[in-house]
Motif scaffolding. Structure first.
Motif, PDB file in Angstrom:
ATOM      1  N   ALA A  52      17.710 176.931 -15.539  1.00  0.00           N
ATOM      2  CA  ALA A  52      16.325 176.858 -15.074  1.00  0.00           C
ATOM      3  C   ALA A  52      15.666 178.233 -15.177  1.00  0.00           C
ATOM      4  O   ALA A  52      16.327 179.264 -14.998  1.00  0.00           O
ATOM      5  CB  ALA A  52      16.277 176.376 -13.630  1.00  0.00           C
ATOM      6  N   PHE A  53      14.381 178.248 -15.466  1.00  0.00           N
ATOM      7  CA  PHE A  53      13.651 179.505 -15.615  1.00  0.00           C
ATOM      8  C   PHE A  53      13.644 180.304 -14.310  1.00  0.00           C
ATOM      9  O   PHE A  53      13.618 181.527 -14.320  1.00  0.00           O
ATOM     10  CB  PHE A  53      12.225 179.242 -16.095  1.00  0.00           C
ATOM     11  N   THR A  54      13.707 179.623 -13.187  1.00  0.00           N
ATOM     12  CA  THR A  54      13.711 180.317 -11.894  1.00  0.00           C
ATOM     13  C   THR A  54      15.015 181.071 -11.644  1.00  0.00           C
ATOM     14  O   THR A  54      15.062 181.924 -10.764  1.00  0.00           O
ATOM     15  CB  THR A  54      13.483 179.317 -10.750  1.00  0.00           C
ATOM     16  N   ASP A  55      16.063 180.794 -12.416  1.00  0.00           N
ATOM     17  CA  ASP A  55      17.366 181.437 -12.228  1.00  0.00           C
ATOM     18  C   ASP A  55      17.567 182.701 -13.048  1.00  0.00           C
ATOM     19  O   ASP A  55      18.649 183.273 -13.027  1.00  0.00           O
ATOM     20  CB  ASP A  55      18.495 180.459 -12.568  1.00  0.00           C
ATOM     21  N   VAL A  56      16.564 183.147 -13.796  1.00  0.00           N
ATOM     22  CA  VAL A  56      16.767 184.293 -14.680  1.00  0.00           C
ATOM     23  C   VAL A  56      16.028 185.548 -14.226  1.00  0.00           C
ATOM     24  O   VAL A  56      15.699 186.399 -15.031  1.00  0.00           O
ATOM     25  CB  VAL A  56      16.392 183.965 -16.144  1.00  0.00           C
TER      26      VAL A  56
END
Length: 96
Positions: A52-56
């Motif tokens: 997920a983009f929120t995890d990077v």
């Protein structure tokens, strides 16, 4: 929003998982471009549908250990904020 990651590179974690590295962008599965409009194939971006983009966020570690930069236009497109990077302007002594 279910944005996933497209990145310029990849690395393999100890458990064998392939994770993003380099510059990362937000990408919607089924699309051929990132949320900021960069075409995936022409830019040589690799897709990471499982991340997920929120995890990077590089400050958090985990999936972002090798991330150098997060695209600011993709951050804005997802509605995420850059916590701690640019403090919001706030008036400290307003006029009466």
């Amino acid at each position: 929003m279910s944005a996933r990651v497209a990145a310029t590179g990849s690395w393999t974690a100890d458990d064998g998982a392939r994770l993003p590295a380099g510059e990362v962008h937000a990408w919607e599965p089924g699309q051929n471009q990132t949320l900021c409009g960069v075409p995936l194939h022409r830019a040589g971006l690799r897709r990471f549908a499982g991340v997920a983009f929120t995890d990077v966020d590089p400050a958090t570690g985990g999936s972002a250990d090798a991330v150098r930069e997060v695209c600011p236009r993709c951050l804005a497109a997802t509605g995420a904020s850059r916590r701690g990077r640019h403090p919001r302007w706030q008036r400290t002594d307003p006029r009466p």
